[in-house]
Structure formats: C-alpha cells, structure tokens
Design an enzyme around this catalytic site. Structure first.
Site, PDB file in Angstrom:
ATOM      1  N   GLY A  62      -6.326  14.817   1.084  1.00  0.00           N
ATOM      2  CA  GLY A  62      -7.777  14.959   1.134  1.00  0.00           C
ATOM      3  C   GLY A  62      -8.210  16.410   1.121  1.00  0.00           C
ATOM      4  N   GLU A  75     -11.404  10.094   3.529  1.00  0.00           N
ATOM      5  CA  GLU A  75     -11.132   9.490   4.835  1.00  0.00           C
ATOM      6  C   GLU A  75      -9.654   9.699   5.055  1.00  0.00           C
ATOM      7  OE1 GLU A  75      -9.429   7.308   6.906  1.00  0.00           O
ATOM      8  OE2 GLU A  75     -10.335   5.420   6.240  1.00  0.00           O
ATOM      9  N   CYS A  80      -6.082   2.952   9.305  1.00  0.00           N
ATOM     10  CA  CYS A  80      -6.703   4.222   9.701  1.00  0.00           C
ATOM     11  C   CYS A  80      -7.167   4.158  11.155  1.00  0.00           C
ATOM     12  CB  CYS A  80      -7.927   4.525   8.838  1.00  0.00           C
ATOM     13  SG  CYS A  80      -7.818   3.951   7.170  1.00  0.00           S
ATOM     14  N   GLU A 111      -1.520  12.589  13.557  1.00  0.00           N
ATOM     15  CA  GLU A 111      -1.362  11.171  13.264  1.00  0.00           C
ATOM     16  C   GLU A 111       0.068  10.870  12.815  1.00  0.00           C
ATOM     17  OE1 GLU A 111      -3.644   9.784   9.895  1.00  0.00           O
ATOM     18  OE2 GLU A 111      -3.551   7.700  10.561  1.00  0.00           O
TER      19      GLU A 111
END
Lengths: 527, 527
Positions: free
Chosen positions: B246, B265, B302, B393
């Site tokens: 991204g 996202e 997500c 993450e």
C-alpha cells in the site's frame, strides 16, 4: 489595542528569539512597527502540545457551545473596530471599502459555520438497527458519525488578510469541525494577524474553552511552517498560496511517519470560453466585463480570469479592440507585497518576450511602488498547446487570449488544461448545443463551472465549491470556501453495539439534537 | 465455462506476452491450469485508453441504468454457479461454506450499491437560490453535486477472492460512483478472477455500456500494478493488502505530475481491551470467544484480534488458562498462499524467539502444506511500549496478550498504538466509567469502536466504517466497506448560473429523480 509582536500560544504571549520581520506598507515602502520575531521548534512544540491537550475537550463540546464560540470570534473581531481596518490597509495597500467588505465576509463566514454546526448535517449520522433474529447471522447495532481529525495547521494567505488568514475560512471550518487550530501568520500582514489573533484568543477565554484551541505563530515558512506540518500532533493542514509552497507542504505531510491530508489551494488560470453566438452578439460588453474582472483588486484573486478562449474571426477582433480600448484606462493599483509585484513583473516580462505571444495592451503604469500595470496578451491555440509555460499562472492582473481555429481546437485546448478552480462559458441561447459539448470537459477540469459571469467573486454558501483538480488544489474532493469546507477536517467513526450511556449524544436513540439521520439508508428529518 | 488465461480489455480477450503464472492449490501444492501470462505497459495503455473513453458516458448514465448494471453483475456472478465455487476453493483452500457465503456477500454488496445509487444521497445535491435584489451584491444561482473522479484502478485482495477482488467492494463502489474500473487481479486466484471478470464483461455488454467501463489485467505488482497507478488517466486507486504494498502505491500516486488519492487498506492488529468487571465475571467465555474469533478462517482477516490488553491479576490468569486449554484443540487450516503461510511462520517465529515474549500456547500443527498453527503469546505493557516490533501485524491466527500494571498503563498503551481498523471494549455495566475514559482514545485510533463483540465479521451496510488512521488505511476519511465507500470516488462540482437545459438532471428545478437536497442549507426530502 497596542501591537506587541508577540506570539500567542494558548492564552500566553510569547516573545520569540528568531529573526525580526516588519510589515511593510507596499504603497510607500515604509516599515511598520512593531518587529515580529519568528518562532521556531520550541514555539511549535508548545503550541502543538497545547493543541493536542485541548483536542478531546474541544471536539466534545456541544453543537451549541461550538456555534457560540464561532459567533463570539465574529463579535470580537467586529469589536476591534477601525484600528483593524487601518492596520490592514497599511499592511496590504488594499482600499478601505475592500477591507471593510472582507471583514464583513469574514464575520459572516464565522456565523455561517455557527449555523452549520447547529444544523449538524456535517455529522453525517447513520444508524443501522440491530436484527438479532436475522439468518444466518444476526445484525448488530451500528451507528456512525463524523468526528474531528485533531489539531489543524492553518497558513494565512497574503491576498485575503482577513477572510483567508488567522480567522478565515480554514480556521472557521476547522473550529466548526471541532479541531484546535495553530495558525502560521502570513509575514505580509503580521499586525492584522495579531489583532485578529487576540480576538480569537479572547473568544476562547470568554467561552471557557481549553486554551490550546488556538495559537498564533510568526516565523519563516521553511523553518516554522515546515516544522508545524511535520509535527506528529498536527492532523491536517489548510493552506492558500503558491503552487511551489503548497507542493512543498504536501511532500512534508506525505513523508511523515503518519501522513496527513493537506488542503492547499494553489494555482488556477480560470479559463473563460467565449462561445460563438455570445461573442458575436456581445463582443463589446464581454470585453468590458472581462477587463473589469481582470483588473479588480490588481488581479490578486485565485479566480482571476487569466485565460480567454475563442474562435478567431471578426467577433473576436471586436472583442480585442474593445479590450484594448478599455485596458489603457485601467488605473494602476498597489500590489500586496514587493515579492508579489516582482513575480508579477517577471511573469508579464516573460510573456512580452515570448516570440509566440502578441501584446494586446497595457493599463496605466503607476509611479508609486509596487503598482500593478494590467496586461493583456494573445497567442494562437497551436502555440498555446506547444508551450506549457503559457498555462502557468501569473498572479495579478494579466491575461492571455488564445485564438482557436475552430470549436474543435477550442475543445482540444480545454482537454489539455491543468486543473482549475473555475471554468466559465459565455453563451447565448443559440450556443446551447456547443455548451453541451464543453460541459463534460469543464466538469472534469474545474471545481466550479459558470455561465455568463466572471470568476472573481466567490459566494460563501452551502453550494459553493472553491476547489478543483491539481494543481488548482491538492485535493479535488474538497472545497475551501462554503459550508462543505468543514468536511475536510472530519473522519467517520462507527460505533458497534455501544450502550446508550457510552454513545456520543448525536447517536443516541433519543436524538437530543434533532439531527437529520440516515436510518437503514433512508434519510429521516425531524420536525 | 472454460478458463483461457486471457486478459479482458473492454470486450476483447487479449493474450499477454509476459511471464506465465499458474494458480496453486495451497492445500496440495498442485499447479492449476491454465497459465496466466502477465500484461505490461501495452495492456495498461489499452485498458486506460478505453476506460478514459468510457468515462463521460458512464458517469452520465441515469441512476436507474447504473443501478441495473450493478444488479446485472450480481446476476451474472450467480449464473456462473458451482464452477465459481469449485475453482475458488481450489485456488484459496477456503471451505465451501465460506466461499458460498462470500459470494452471497459480494452479490449483496452489488445490490446494496444499486439501492445506494437509486437513493442518490451520494450526489450531495445542494441548491442556493439566486437573490438578484441582495445588497450590496446580488447572489447568483448556485448548485452543487458530486461527480465521478474518473477511471479507478482496483487491486484484488488475496483474502477475499470474491468480496474484495474483481467485483468486490472497491469495484462496486467505483461503478456506483460512475467510475470505469481497471482491475489488477491478485495472482493467487486468477481463475476466480477470470470467471468473475467475464461476468462483469457480460454485464457491460448486456447493459449496452461502453466497453471501457471494465477491464481485467493480470501481471506483476511491480510492473503492471505500478504502471497502472502511474497512468495519467487513472484518477484513484483502491487497494487491500500489505502495508508495504500500500505504501508503495501511495508513493507512486503522490509523485505523479497530477497526484491522485489512494485508498489502501493495509494493516491492523485490532486491539481488544478487557475491562476489569467484564474480565472478572466472564473470563472463561471471553477466552473462548477470543480463540474462536482469532482462529476463524486461519485468522486471515484484516480485523483479526491480534492484541489483547488487560490488567494483570487473577481474572486475567483465568482468561489465559482457558485460552490455553481452548487453543490446543484448534484444528490447523490451510492458508491462502505459500507466501502468506511463510510470512505467518516468520512472524510467529519472531515472537517465539523474543526474550520479552512468553508463549501461551499453540493450536494443532498440521501435516498438510501451508497449514496455519494458531499461536498465542503474551508480554508486559512495559515490554510492549519498549519494542515497536510487537505492534506489527502478523497476518494469520496469531495474537499477543499485553499484561498491564493498571488501567492507567492500559490507557497509555492505547494512546501509543498506531491507527487501527477496529478497537474493542469488553465491558460489563460496572465498567461504564472506565469505558468512558477509553472511548475518546479509541475514537482517535480506529474507524470502528465496538463493545462486547469480536472484530471479525464486518457488516456491509450504511453505518459501517472499515477504515481508520494510518497505517490501518492510507486515508482515515474513508471506508472501504459499506455504502459510504462510494464517497471515495467522488468530487463536488458547483454549477453557477447554468440554464436549466444545461444543468445535470439532479440539479434541475423539477428534481426529476426526487432526490433529498440541501436547499439554502436546509435538508429537504421529497415524499
């Protein structure tokens, strides 16, 4: 009120240690007291820390309290009275009527945002009722509203010392959204900035808001301005100024660990298309209207008509003839600063020295310092398409007429233009079919499309769009004038399954503020 | 329907010359025919040229025609029937019920946007009546609506092969806004992409829309993907994927001559705060609910709960004890791709090898390829605050419990978190006061704040926000799920003084589409 040259950080007055800058009367070259010492990293740190500490309390104020705050600022600005008008005239060279009008616009803008805050449309309240029995999965209770982004950095503009400066449109809309504001004053009108800054500071105190809601800093753009945009506590930026300055701020904002939106209103030449029938039937009045719009306020408007397009022929010749006759009588007006005047003179000189450009006429030359001599040039569409520099903005009362072979070429030029704040069609009824071929092009090029007017003069209202594709602005999805400017400083938050007592007021079942809401996708208005 | 491996450029099928890629069954490692040859600059050029040529016609379609197009896509996808489910299962390793559910969600999403288009709230119609008698200046007639940004590039996501891929949320909302779409298919499910792409292509033909409304390209992200974002005819980008990917697209978009918005996202660890009373009274059920949410779909969401925060003590010990008991029975599930599995294994290994992290338990290890072994770790708040990497993450079924000394420290951790898609409070009535101290922090960290649920499961509706501050997304002002996703692909245009015949339909006095409108700032709904 005596000017002190101090920075206003919350309720404190701070003497900065940076280089001193004085305002200069552009009409005389006279230095105006006091000295304004520029702030640096320390002052940015103090202001941002205070702004962050005020952020939750300010965005949690009731709609009524926030609206009252905006109205109090307007009243405090009006209460300054004549000293504000006088100082502003000295610093800008603008005439009294213009300053008074702009003060009215500034205060009207603050009151418009007060009414916008109270109406609450900006909250975009959406409710989705729970469906516990739904198969295969139940639906939970979901509610959405917009909340403030957080502290906003506002850069005052040179050309609207009141309406786009310390308490101008960016600040008013950020306050309306619930964002604390740190203003970097424009160095061209520090005294005006201080007077208005003290009015805002007083309004914060009167409304017993946390002091960090507002700070006013002076300093250089490259030091203080860039430090402000880079500060992690700043969550958005409002800027009106040059393309160079706006792009620099965009780059800083994008290279932060957490990028933030920059709303920069930068550069526009505001093309005006003279359609055949209108040009044929109204060549003289169009030319007069054009020169009037071009030369108003020495052309120092973002919406100045810097480009005229028409098909060559007898009608255009008549238009140019009248324009030439009219322009020679345009009186010189003092420009805002020596820097702006110099850039204008350079731009005019570049056009005059361009072999592919024809001089059509100049207005009166002034003998006073920084006088703007209106200038009108022409070129052909082929030359315009071949030379990108002819599409650059010359900030001031200078315009270029582009002669096209035919309507097809005129549309081609339209498609090749960069993004604009405005695009204008001059048309008669008989031009409707031609206008319909231009409209889709112009919608994609500009934030405002107009018919039979001139682009200068921007109404502050709900339906205004003062924006447009890059480089007119940094973000074509926004407007910096009018009530939708508030949307720049908001983001949506969804609340899932919160008990009523924990929900923000606007989202509670009782709808205590009688807001219009989207219920399961359907607009419901209370009466 | 036979798969061909061809790119779909408008109504054409194109054989590309780039490197061949095959889908791989992640459960077996088996290569799936046919080969998909990647496109390059030439195919990007063709698709963008077609998209641009379709742009005005498509955004000018009536609300009814555009809604019908969205419904036709849904019907065409359903008409594929079992072959779509079967191919998608082979390419993703996802179970049948999940694929069928996701197909239902995808078609429901398209139909939701059809209803959104018809309702017309997204146009944000605003009218300001002319006031020719106003002093000192008359007010002109001003009208505003939103229009489509232009062609949009959509990058399919790996983890929602239907709902966030070729005809997923980004494509549906861009179509709803009136934007042509060029999709870059995700290389993990090219056959699913081709099937859905042909359904969209058929819908374009059935609705007699210009072919450039839709193209589907295969190819590498660094070659074809970046060329697509850099193409001047593309006006916005929708992306769901990694932070790395991204951010790369953001940089390309920002360095174009005309920068464009990127809606990426990217990354979220979705913190869940266990407030004291809830933890004390429901430690066991919370732990069971948590492990269920964590391990669902191998954690490839997500909104997977990757971070749990609680104050240490007996109640947290009971929570952890149950979590450990529950996790050992979690069956291994096949992850989407070898790459995702490898990244997951690396992330778990890094946690396991971190001296400041304690292993709480693993789920069952699988013997099949790419099996996800659920993992649960813990650390202290001090360690978490000292080691930034613990906030990264780990995409998959892995979570970290952060033990805090007290609520004050738990709030401190909350304020230090990066931007998130969701933040969750587990609370009982007695926790209300504590919850009120957390809410303002969480509102600023996440797009969705929830109580007594788990973040997995995102309702597609009007009040949903699937977004949040960077790095959760590239633009906190947007949502990629739900009806407000349409707003990402729109910009406002103001029409000043246009004759009725030239005005867009939605802005005419007669209001032929019965739209809700803001008249002089007041919401007016037709009946």
């Amino acid at each position: 009120m005596n000017l002190t040259g101090q920075l206003l950080i919350g309720q404190n007055e701070v003497v900065a240690a940076g280089a001193a800058v004085w305002a200069v009367n552009p009409a005389t070259g006279e230095k105006l007291e006091p000295a304004y010492h520029g702030g640096g990293h320390e002052e940015v740190e103090q202001a941002c820390k205070l702004a962050e500490s005020a952020s939750v309390a300010f965005r949690s104020t009731s709609l009524e309290d926030r609206a009252t705050f905006l109205e109090t600022i307007a009243a405090e600005i009006e209460a300054i009275g004549e000293p504000l008008v006088e100082r502003c005239m000295l610093e800008t060279g603008l005439p009294k009527a213009r300053i008074e009008g702009e003060r009215g616009r500034t205060c009207g803008q603050l009151r418009l945002f007060a009414s916008v805050v109270r109406a609450g449309e900006w909250l975009d309240v959406r409710l989705e009722s729970a469906m516990p029995e739904r198969q295969p999965l139940p639906r939970v209770d979901l509610r959405q509203q917009n909340i403030a982004l957080g502290p906003v950095a506002v850069f005052g503009a040179s050309n609207f010392p009141l309406a786009f400066s310390v308490a101008g449109g960016d600040t008013a809309s950020a306050f309306a959204a619930g964002c604390p504001v740190v203003v970097k004053a424009h160095s061209a009108h520090p005294g005006t900035s201080e007077l208005v800054g003290r009015a805002v500071q007083a309004a914060v105190a009167k409304c017993t808001l946390p002091e960090g809601v507002f700070s006013l800093l002076y300093g250089s753009g490259t030091l203080l301005g860039q430090a402000l945009v880079a500060d992690s506590r700043i969550k958005a930026v409002g800027f009106t100024g040059s393309r160079h300055g706006g792009v620099a701020l965009m780059k800083i904002a994008q290279s932060r660990p957490q990028p933030i939106p920059v709303y920069a209103e930068m550069s526009s030449i505001n093309p005006v298309f003279l359609l055949p029938q209108a040009l044929d039937s109204r060549a003289t009045s169009l030319a007069e209207g054009f020169i009037g719009s071009l030369s108003m306020g020495a052309g120092q408007f973002c919406t100045n008509p810097g480009l005229i397009l028409a098909v060559r022929g007898d009608a255009l010749d008549r238009f140019l003839a009248t324009a030439k006759q009219t322009i020679v009588n345009v009186a010189p007006q003092t420009m805002l600063t020596e820097g702006i005047h110099q850039a204008y003179a350079n731009g005019v000189e570049a056009l005059a020295g361009n072999d592919n450009v024809t001089l059509q006429g100049y207005g009166e030359a002034g003998s006073q310092p920084n006088a703007c001599q209106t200038g009108l040039f022409s070129t052909t569409a082929n030359q315009f398409l071949a030379d990108e520099s002819l599409g650059d903005e010359v900030f001031g009362a200078c315009s270029l007429v582009v002669e096209c072979d035919d309507l097809e070429q005129m549309r081609l030029v339209a498609t090749q233009l960069e993004g604009q704040l405005t695009a204008t069609l001059q048309m008669d009824d008989e031009d409707l079919e031609v206008a319909q071929t231009f409209l889709p092009i112009l919608e994609e090029k500009a934030g405002r499309v107009m018919v039979n007017g001139w682009p200068t003069g921007v109404e502050v209202c709900h339906a205004m769009v003062h924006g447009g594709p890059f480089p007119a602005t940094s973000d074509a999805r926004s407007s910096s004038v009018g009530s939708s400017a508030i949307q720049r400083f908001l983001r949506p938050v969804c609340y899932q399954n919160l008990p009523q007592a924990l929900l923000p007021e606007a989202l509670r079942d009782t709808n205590p503020e009688n807001l219009s809401r989207l219920m399961d996708g359907k607009r419901v208005v209370t009466v």
